[in-house]
Write a protein that holds these residues in place. Structure first.
Motif, mmCIF file in Angstrom:
data_model
loop_
_atom_site.group_PDB
_atom_site.id
_atom_site.type_symbol
_atom_site.label_atom_id
_atom_site.label_comp_id
_atom_site.label_asym_id
_atom_site.label_seq_id
_atom_site.Cartn_x
_atom_site.Cartn_y
_atom_site.Cartn_z
ATOM 1 N N UNK A 98 -8.933 -15.694 4.236
ATOM 2 C CA UNK A 98 -9.706 -14.509 4.661
ATOM 3 C C UNK A 98 -9.426 -14.027 6.077
ATOM 4 N N UNK A 99 -9.349 -14.920 7.072
ATOM 5 C CA UNK A 99 -9.129 -14.386 8.430
ATOM 6 C C UNK A 99 -7.864 -13.534 8.506
ATOM 7 N N UNK A 100 -6.792 -13.972 7.837
ATOM 8 C CA UNK A 100 -5.560 -13.178 7.875
ATOM 9 C C UNK A 100 -5.692 -11.926 7.004
ATOM 10 N N UNK A 101 -6.113 -12.118 5.763
ATOM 11 C CA UNK A 101 -6.106 -10.988 4.823
ATOM 12 C C UNK A 101 -7.049 -9.875 5.248
ATOM 13 N N UNK A 102 -8.224 -10.241 5.779
ATOM 14 C CA UNK A 102 -9.173 -9.179 6.140
ATOM 15 C C UNK A 102 -8.583 -8.299 7.232
ATOM 16 N N UNK A 103 -7.760 -8.886 8.124
ATOM 17 C CA UNK A 103 -7.117 -8.063 9.160
ATOM 18 C C UNK A 103 -5.929 -7.298 8.595
ATOM 19 N N UNK A 104 -5.206 -7.940 7.690
ATOM 20 C CA UNK A 104 -4.018 -7.282 7.144
ATOM 21 C C UNK A 104 -4.392 -6.032 6.330
ATOM 22 N N UNK A 105 -5.509 -6.119 5.598
ATOM 23 C CA UNK A 105 -5.909 -4.973 4.763
ATOM 24 C C UNK A 105 -6.295 -3.759 5.612
ATOM 25 N N UNK A 106 -6.535 -3.981 6.912
ATOM 26 C CA UNK A 106 -6.904 -2.858 7.785
ATOM 27 C C UNK A 106 -5.679 -2.169 8.391
ATOM 28 N N UNK A 136 5.161 0.738 10.351
ATOM 29 C CA UNK A 136 4.815 2.169 10.377
ATOM 30 C C UNK A 136 4.777 2.757 11.781
ATOM 31 N N UNK A 137 5.037 1.949 12.800
ATOM 32 C CA UNK A 137 4.776 2.425 14.160
ATOM 33 C C UNK A 137 6.064 2.547 14.971
ATOM 34 N N UNK A 138 5.907 2.659 16.286
ATOM 35 C CA UNK A 138 7.065 2.800 17.170
ATOM 36 C C UNK A 138 8.010 1.614 16.951
ATOM 37 N N UNK A 139 9.287 1.929 16.685
ATOM 38 C CA UNK A 139 10.255 0.870 16.395
ATOM 39 C C UNK A 139 11.516 1.152 17.205
ATOM 40 N N UNK A 140 11.697 0.426 18.298
ATOM 41 C CA UNK A 140 12.864 0.633 19.165
ATOM 42 C C UNK A 140 13.439 -0.743 19.507
ATOM 43 N N UNK A 162 0.316 -0.331 7.615
ATOM 44 C CA UNK A 162 1.380 -0.591 6.642
ATOM 45 C C UNK A 162 0.784 -0.854 5.266
ATOM 46 N N UNK A 163 -0.372 -1.515 5.219
ATOM 47 C CA UNK A 163 -0.984 -1.778 3.915
ATOM 48 C C UNK A 163 -1.508 -0.465 3.322
ATOM 49 N N UNK A 164 -2.149 0.348 4.169
ATOM 50 C CA UNK A 164 -2.678 1.634 3.689
ATOM 51 C C UNK A 164 -1.540 2.499 3.140
#
Length: 1286
Positions: free
Chosen positions: A567-575, A330-334, A578-580
């Motif tokens: 959990x360590x990965x998923x809790x960060x990924x849900x924030x 979702x962010x800057x892509x160059x 791109x997930x939102x």
């Protein structure tokens, strides 16, 4: 990043472009490319121009001359002579528009001889000037004996020696000069000069292989000795106007100059189009690195790719974003950052960018503005630098294993191909990457013992070579050979029918297999995500307006269902954004028609998994589910390339004037623009009337996989909603005036502020939600992992803010670097006699020491002191780690906003470190930012204490003894023992005269109990203790342990030691303003604290209703405790022994209706229990025959009483009662004992008729309430049961 494309386009290519040297304007140095003028002229870059493009313009994709010019030749023009290598190079690029849709470019760069005399003589002149300068440098008297190389290091050696006098012996650089002479000189009379030129297709979809073939064949036509069958214009016209895009799920064949070109497009039920060679990415990086890079991309960490080859930058970037399916970057892509845009690396937002290396610069010379949260990928050197604290992708080892098996089945080394040497081999595109060929390795069974288990090669990585061999040899030879044989057989049968190259088919097969394995991971991990999507209750319009405030996914419930290791990965990924956005897409679409392509495909796969019942929504398992639909995906592609669905018109002669279309061999001609400027009028692909185009657009919506922006609301949403400072998807490639750069930076500043506001809000809502739950409102919603994630993302945001607009980067953490500069300047000031330290800080804390009433002087508020604490922690090795620890400590002390304000109050330092446009120099935004951070003071964080569990921490203990009743005459030697959630101190002697000690020990965590006692020596060994106060000297957390009882023989209950339960002291409002961390001692507790006064008879009497309520509340507290996730539970000791805990509640039960003792004699509950014990023992000895149950209960009760009475500890009668209640709760025996005691004759003697224990209905309800504790596994803190061996 939405992979949208120009929806109106139905042609294979929109433009054909030629870029190169404009002989009219001559040689213009390209200053923006940042090449230095010390380099020889052949190594400098010069401006390239778009020489021609056909057609002039198409309405659905306006031609962006600046962007195309920059990306076709990102480094500008390159010059070579006949001695240099001049291989043509192919690369692709992306132009991203404001709305996030993309156009793809495919460029072939080759060298042509320079025919212009002016250009050749200009190059000769530049050489003369350059040589003269170098001559001066070499012959200045200051030349050091080490030779000129040391005096002025340059990436390229200076001039050729034939234009120098004979070098003196001191000039040891001479050999190097002569060695590079051929590459570095130009003599107009002797050398031929070549310059780069580029031909390019701009297309709506990324058919990379087809575009590469078209361009290569066009180039071949120009360099071949015989002219092509038709003029070049015919082929270019054909590609631009007569070749349509293949419809979804179909294949198309059209003609190049020398051979057919095939492209195929996935159907709407397959993974989206992807036409880059993924094999190359795995070959360059190896599986392990690809997974790490993939994890960084999913967590929206800044990613910088680095390579000499543009096509590699693009291949890696596109592969990583394609593997994210169904999520989108979702962010800057160059993927290719032109040299003139290097200032964009300063962007304080997540980005995925590709930086071209010239092959000379070492990674260490690369000055990057921020590295605290950067993933740096050196593609050419098989090397990846990861940010700290990167969580592991779930099931990483099994995942690597599955991908490796796919690669090995195609003869590829999972570890990547490190053995490639020459540049020629580096051009691996599809199929045979060099290096090990797996089949050669496997038959040698002697190697098979290298790796005993499939995953060993990833666990034993000490020796890289062995690890690499292991990766290849780790599977049994037999099955693999079979697999390979089968593949060979099937492919040899197919070869006769397949319409595309064998290599291209192989590329598609590798791509689809790897992509299916990746897609399957998300399908398994999010198989029941729909259950947790929160549908908006209000209408669309208001939902858009309040998008930032809305929660769209029930993260807490989703995480509570997940296996712990995820959990360590998923809790960060849900924030992540791109997930939102993915969930927003789900909320926005009401029916299948509405769904974006990737969401539709993903949902179909999820439904399939549900039907197969691989796992039910309620049953979570971390069992690894392998991918099952590779074969059918592969079949679909093979079907398309075997049987062509469409064939385009063949190229034909155009209506050209006589004499047009001729060309000179070796030179790409200027084409005839009149025939290429417009397409055929009758062609069905030509421009239509607008309504027809719209109708077509609707039809396309059903099967165009990239058509995401279909209605006004969604477009508005994509652009406005949720863009937390990410409105800039790609830098404007055109106008690079200072005002544009300033505007870009202003956008960043606004974005950072918005992100800060949203982060603080989210953290507060979560935190306050949880504290409200602890107070009995609402439901719990945050987990420890989640809190950690939020704090880590706050640290990341602070790093991004601090690295925005840095003058000079020092160290990897911009925040820590700023703190160190501040520390240095303050320590200098303090060292000067006039320096009084930071004004207004130290002084007011000095003053506060004398505030009356504080049991312990508060800690000084000092930013420098907090930094020193962090610097003293030997476990933290890096600057980034130190900065994070300092942020956590400041959060826990509620000083983050205040410390940062103080840091930024040194305006001189900020000016010295930051450019004018930096966030930290925008005063209004900075103030608002500090104000947002101030809101964290409303809640309690333990984010430092809970994370750094092994560090040494100084604690300060103060015993407050009562001055009245002879407390000052006390003669015995006191001691304390402090316990916390993590550890306990052991016995510490306290000096009798001061009753204060400071000691250092490993982090105890949150403090729970203090044991206090004395050795009963001297004439007056009686001591009345009000309370004990303990403070953590780093975090400033102060705990108060109330006592209000005597310790000594013959006084109170005869106890010489007591277990005190404490709580964290929170500052009162008035004190908070002065930052005093410990409130004054309360004169006397207003609440019903146990034994506030000395004699039991003067206690406040509670009625039976209040007592029942007290017991109910105490039990309730314990039940709630066990219903929380394990990491979220507070102190069980507090619920058992603290104020209004279970011990207090049962005390009230036994106190009720207790007959008052005679004058001067105290009777305690323990006396009653001892008498009951004697009665039961006598009954046992008399052999009173009651049922078996009764006997078991009696023997248990007597056993516990004996054990507690025989303990060596002098804990007194009330201490013994507390111990009995705790042990009874632990072993689920309390309700049995209450039943026993209610029927005991001793009760009749010692209680009045109105006593609660004599009232059967009340006793029964009490037993029922106590029975609820049976389902919980109660673990007691060691300090509560010390010395009792049960």
């Amino acid at each position: 990043m939405t992979t949208g494309f120009s929806s109106n386009s139905c042609r294979f290519a929109d433009y054909f472009v030629i870029c190169g040297l404009d002989t009219e304007s001559g040689l213009e140095p390209d200053e923006l490319s940042g090449e230095n003028f010390e380099q020889s002229p052949l190594r400098r870059t010069f401006k390239s121009k778009v020489l021609a493009h056909y057609p002039e313009n198409v309405e659905w994709n306006p031609f962006d001359q600046d962007a195309v010019g920059m990306l076709c030749m990102p480094k500008g023009l390159a010059f070579r002579t006949q001695v240099d290598t001049r291989e043509p190079q192919f690369h692709s690029f992306i132009i991203t528009r404001e709305d996030g849709s993309r156009t793809y470019g495919f460029a072939l760069t080759f060298f042509e001889e320079v025919t212009s005399k002016q250009i050749c003589s200009a190059m000769q002149t530049l050489y003369h000037m350059h040589n003269a300068e170098q001559y001066d440098i070499l012959h200045t008297p200051a030349t050091s004996p080490q030779g000129p190389e040391d005096a002025a290091p340059r990436p390229f050696p200076p001039l050729p020696p034939r234009q120098l006098p004979r070098p003196q012996p001191t000039l040891q650089a001479a050999p190097a000069i002569s060695r590079l002479q051929r590459f570095n000189s130009y003599d107009i009379s002797r050398d031929t000069l070549f310059v780069s030129k580029c031909i390019c297709l701009i297309a709506p979809m990324a058919f990379t292989q087809a575009s590469r073939k078209v361009l290569q064949q066009l180039h071949l036509a120009v360099t071949a000795p015989k002219p092509p069958p038709l003029p070049l214009e015919s082929y270019i016209y054909n590609v631009l106007y007569e070749v349509p895009l293949p419809p979804a799920g179909r294949s198309l064949k059209f003609s190049g100059v020398y051979g057919p070109v095939v492209c195929q497009r996935p159907s709407t039920a397959e993974l989206p189009l992807f036409d880059f060679a993924m094999a190359e990415v795995f070959d360059l990086l190896g599986v392990e690195n690809v997974i790490q890079l993939f994890t960084c991309a999913l967590l929206e960490i800044q990613i910088l790719l680095y390579s000499q080859h543009y096509h590699r930058l693009m291949a890696v970037a596109e592969s990583i974003t394609a593997l994210m399916f169904p999520f989108q970057w979702q962010h800057v892509y160059v993927p290719i950052l032109p040299a003139s845009l290097l200032h964009f690396l300063d962007a304080p937002v997540p980005y995925l960018m590709g930086l071209h290396s010239n092959g000379q610069d070492d990674r260490t010379n690369l000055e990057l503005p921020q590295e605290a949260n950067l993933c740096f990928v050196d593609i050419d050197n098989h090397f990846i630098e990861l940010p700290e604290d990167l969580p592991q992708f779930p099931n990483k080892l099994e995942f690597i294993q599955e991908i490796s098996e796919v690669l090995v089945s195609f003869d590829m080394a999972p570890e990547g191909n490190l053995l490639r040497t020459s540049a020629a081999q580096a051009k691996f595109l599809v199929g045979g990457g060099g290096g090990f060929r797996a089949p050669d390795m496997f038959p040698d069974n002697r190697n098979a013992n290298l790796a005993s288990s499939p995953l060993n090669s990833y666990l034993l990585r000490e020796n890289e070579t062995i690890a690499r061999l292991q990766a290849l040899v780790k599977r049994t030879g037999l099955s693999l050979e079979k697999q390979l044989d089968v593949r060979e057989d099937s492919s040899s049968n197919k070869d006769s029918r397949v319409q595309c190259d064998r290599e291209e088919l192989l590329m598609h097969q590798i791509n689809i297999q790897v992509r299916e394995v990746f897609a399957n991971r998300f399908t398994q991990m999010f198989a029941d995500y729909e259950v947790f999507v929160i549908q908006p209750s209000q209408d669309k319009e208001s939902w858009f307006t309040n998008r930032d405030q809305m929660q769209n996914f029930d993260k807490a419930s989703f995480l509570s269902d997940q296996p712990e290791p995820y959990l360590p990965f998923l809790s960060r990924f849900l924030e992540t954004q791109m997930f939102a956005s993915f969930i927003d897409g789900k909320i926005l679409c009401h029916d299948e028609e509405d769904k974006e392509h990737s969401l539709r495909v993903f949902d179909a796969r999820v439904d399939k998994i549900r039907m197969l019942n691989v796992r039910t929504p309620t049953l979570r398992t971390s069992m690894y589910q392998r991918c099952t639909n590779i074969e059918e995906a592969e079949k679909a592609i093979e079907m398309r390339v075997t049987k062509m669905d469409h064939t385009a018109l063949h190229p034909h002669l155009l209506d050209m004037r006589i004499g047009q279309g001729r060309y000179q061999q070796g030179f790409f001609p200027r084409l005839q623009s009149d025939v290429l400027s417009a397409g055929p009028t009758s062609n069905k692909w030509a421009k239509r009337s607008a309504p027809a185009q719209w109708r077509r657009r609707d039809r396309q919506k059903q099967h165009a996989e990239h058509l995401y922006l279909d209605n006004d609301q969604r477009e508005k949403y994509i652009q406005e909603a949720r863009n937390l400072g990410t409105t800039i998807r790609q830098p404007k490639l055109s106008n690079l005036s200072p005002s544009v750069i300033a505007h870009t930076n202003w956008k960043f500043v606004e974005g950072l502020l918005k992100e800060c506001r949203n982060k603080t809000k989210r953290m507060l809502v979560e935190k306050m939600g949880r504290e409200a739950v602890e107070l009995g409102h609402g439901e719990v919603s945050i987990t420890g992992v989640e809190e950690n994630t939020l704090i880590a993302s706050l640290c990341d945001l602070l790093e991004r803010i601090w690295s925005h607009g840095l003058q000079v980067k020092q160290g990897k953490s911009a925040l820590w670097s700023h703190l160190l500069h501040y520390q240095e300047s303050k320590e200098k000031n303090d060292a000067t006699p006039g320096g009084l330290g930071p004004p207004g800080f130290i002084h007011d804390s000095e003053r506060r020491k004398s505030d009356g009433g504080c049991a312990m002087p508060p800690l000084k508020v000092s930013l420098i002191q907090d930094m020193r604490h962090i610097q003293n922690i030997s476990e933290i090795k890096t600057d980034v780690g130190k900065a994070r620890a300092w942020v956590r400590l400041s959060m826990e002390k509620k000083l983050l906003s205040r410390h940062l304000k103080q840091l930024l109050s040194d305006h001189e330092l900020t000016k010295k470190l930051y450019k004018r446009y930096a966030f930290l120099r925008c005063d209004d935004e900075k103030e608002q930012f500090l104000y947002h951070l101030l809101s964290f003071n409303a809640v309690d964080y333990f984010c430092f204490t809970n994370v750094f569990t092994t560090i040494m921490i100084p604690y300060h203990v103060l015993v407050v003894s009562s001055k009245k009743l002879g407390g000052s005459m006390f003669t015995a030697n006191p001691w304390v023992c402090v316990s916390g959630e993590l550890a306990e101190t052991g016995v510490l002697q306290v000096p009798r005269n001061t009753l204060e000690i400071t000691f250092e020990c490993q982090n105890l965590g949150k403090l729970t109990t203090v044991q206090i006692g004395h050795d009963n020596t001297g004439l007056y060994a009686k001591w009345l203790v009000e309370s004990v106060v303990v403070r953590n000297e780093i975090t400033g957390h102060t705990y108060k342990f109330p006592c209000g009882r005597w310790l000594g023989k013959g006084v109170d209950d005869g106890s010489q030691e007591r277990i005190l339960v404490g709580e964290l002291v929170t500052a009162s409002a008035e004190n908070d303003e002065r930052m005093c961390r410990t409130p004054p001692m309360q004169q006397s507790p207003g609440m019903m604290r146990r034994f506030v006064t000395i004699s039991p008879s003067s206690k406040p009497k509670l009625n039976t209703g209040q007592i029942q309520e007290g017991v109910g509340e105490a039990i309730n507290g314990i039940v709630k405790h066990f219903h929380k996730p394990e990491k979220e539970r507070g102190s069980l000791t507090l619920l058992l022994c603290g104020e209004y805990g279970l011990v207090w509640a049962l005390e009230q039960v036994f106190q009720h209706g207790f007959k008052s003792p005679r004058l001067f004699k105290n009777v305690f509950i323990w006396d009653f229990l001892e008498k009951s014990q004697v009665h039961f023992q006598n009954a046992e000895q008399r052999g009173v025959s009651l049922d078996e149950n009764w006997q078991t209960r009696v023997s248990d009760f007597c056993r516990f009483m004996r054990a507690i009475n025989s303990t060596s500890r002098n804990i007194g009668k009330d201490g013994k009662f507390q111990m009995l209640v705790c042990l009874g709760a632990r072993d689920h025996l309390l309700h049995h004992w209450i039943a026993l005691l209610a029927d005991c004759p001793i009760t009749a003697q010692m209680y009045e008729e109105i006593a609660m224990i004599k009232e059967h209905s009340l006793v029964n309800s009490l037993i029922r309430v106590l029975q609820t504790l049976q389902e919980f596994n109660i673990t007691l803190e060691a300090s509560l049961v010390k010395g009792v061996g049960i």
